[in-house]
Design a protein around this motif. Structure first.
Motif, PDB file in Angstrom:
ATOM      1  N   TYR A 234       0.825  -1.209   0.000  1.00 59.56           N
ATOM      2  CA  TYR A 234       0.000   0.000   0.000  1.00 59.56           C
ATOM      3  C   TYR A 234       0.862   1.263   0.000  1.00 59.56           C
TER       4      TYR A 234
ATOM      5  N   GLN B 213      -3.369   4.386  -2.643  1.00 57.65           N
ATOM      6  CA  GLN B 213      -3.505   5.568  -1.783  1.00 57.65           C
ATOM      7  C   GLN B 213      -4.615   6.489  -2.297  1.00 57.65           C
TER       8      GLN B 213
ATOM      9  N   THR C 284      -8.101   4.879  -1.465  1.00 55.78           N
ATOM     10  CA  THR C 284      -8.504   5.012  -0.062  1.00 55.78           C
ATOM     11  C   THR C 284      -8.777   6.469   0.299  1.00 55.78           C
ATOM     12  N   TRP C 285      -8.013   7.392  -0.278  1.00 55.22           N
ATOM     13  CA  TRP C 285      -8.271   8.806  -0.012  1.00 55.22           C
ATOM     14  C   TRP C 285      -9.669   9.184  -0.509  1.00 55.22           C
TER      15      TRP C 285
ATOM     16  N   GLN D  77     -12.318   7.542   1.802  1.00 52.52           N
ATOM     17  CA  GLN D  77     -12.414   8.215   3.096  1.00 52.52           C
ATOM     18  C   GLN D  77     -13.012   9.613   2.955  1.00 52.52           C
TER      19      GLN D  77
ATOM     20  N   SER E  34     -16.433   4.458   8.235  1.00 50.94           N
ATOM     21  CA  SER E  34     -15.114   4.623   7.644  1.00 50.94           C
ATOM     22  C   SER E  34     -14.799   3.356   6.858  1.00 50.94           C
TER      23      SER E  34
ATOM     24  N   ASP F 277     -12.342   1.778   3.645  1.00 56.09           N
ATOM     25  CA  ASP F 277     -11.173   1.995   2.795  1.00 56.09           C
ATOM     26  C   ASP F 277     -11.442   1.766   1.308  1.00 56.09           C
ATOM     27  N   TYR F 278     -12.105   0.668   0.975  1.00 54.12           N
ATOM     28  CA  TYR F 278     -12.321   0.295  -0.425  1.00 54.12           C
ATOM     29  C   TYR F 278     -13.772  -0.154  -0.593  1.00 54.12           C
TER      30      TYR F 278
ATOM     31  N   ILE G  73     -11.307  -1.786   7.255  1.00 57.17           N
ATOM     32  CA  ILE G  73      -9.946  -1.375   6.944  1.00 57.17           C
ATOM     33  C   ILE G  73      -9.276  -2.414   6.057  1.00 57.17           C
ATOM     34  N   GLY G  74      -8.550  -1.962   5.066  1.00 56.87           N
ATOM     35  CA  GLY G  74      -7.776  -2.839   4.197  1.00 56.87           C
ATOM     36  C   GLY G  74      -8.545  -3.228   2.958  1.00 56.87           C
ATOM     37  N   GLY G  75      -7.856  -3.885   2.059  1.00 54.84           N
ATOM     38  CA  GLY G  75      -8.425  -4.164   0.752  1.00 54.84           C
ATOM     39  C   GLY G  75      -8.930  -5.566   0.533  1.00 54.84           C
TER      40      GLY G  75
ATOM     41  N   TYR H 256     -11.199  -5.926   9.902  1.00 57.57           N
ATOM     42  CA  TYR H 256      -9.822  -5.689   9.479  1.00 57.57           C
ATOM     43  C   TYR H 256      -9.422  -6.783   8.499  1.00 57.57           C
TER      44      TYR H 256
END
Length: 194
Positions: free
Chosen positions: A22, A29, A32-33, A36, A75, A77-78, A97-99, A117
């Protein structure tokens, strides 16, 4: 997305469920930006413009079924790696969290402050410093109830109709039709018939 996929080797590895980095991937990046940022907008406007917040949620999570209901903040991430079944309710402070792919079945109840997670980081020092991580899937069956503050770790499957007690940390698969609690979470008895 297809242009990003072709241009970024780590994104290709993520989508294939393979080791990736990552921290060295501009595409990961950026994804995820953007996710988020969308979550922040949803959280900010939810009570003033619920229709737009739900529209943004379904844009972020195209795999969300009919009648999915949620409360902010959330929240993720993907969003494209998340599938949520019909009529599932997600309470406040939901965190993914995470992909790794995450599949949540239909008619689930997700309590407040639940976290899922999916990344496992490399254990050896050199590979961890290089940023290697392995996204692992999480599967939650239909009609599962996660109590508040449940943590689900990478690679776990929870069977249909099971109940996970508040504060539990799920580190191993949980079978269908059981009540499971603790850290580490373990089945303690069957779910009652009626």
């Amino acid at each position: 997305m297809e242009a990003l996929l072709e241009a970024d080797e780590d994104l290709q590895h993520l989508m294939a469920g393979e080791w990736m980095r990552y921290r060295t991937s501009p595409a990961l990046q950026e994804l995820t930006w953007e996710a988020q940022s969308t979550c922040a907008t949803i959280n900010r406007i939810y009570y003033d413009d619920g229709v737009e917040a739900r529209r943004l949620f379904h844009e972020l999570v195209p795999g969300a079924g009919e009648g999915v209901d949620f409360r902010p903040p959330l929240s993720i991430d993907y969003g494209m790696r998340l599938v949520i079944g019909d009529r599932t309710f997600i309470n406040a402070d939901f965190l993914v969290i995470g992909g790794g792919s995450v599949v949540i079945g239909a008619d689930c109840l997700i309590g407040p402050r639940c976290g899922i997670y999916t990344p496992n980081h490399a254990l050896d020092i050199a590979r961890r410093l290089e940023g290697w991580e392995l996204p692992m899937p999480v599967v939650i069956g239909d009609n599962v109830w996660l109590g508040g503050s449940v943590t689900i770790t990478p690679g776990v499957t929870i069977g249909d109709n099971s109940v996970i007690g508040a504060g539990s940390v799920v580190t191993k698969d949980i079978p269908a039709n059981v009540i499971a609690v603790g850290n580490p979470c373990r089945p303690i008895r069957p779910v009652p018939e009626s």
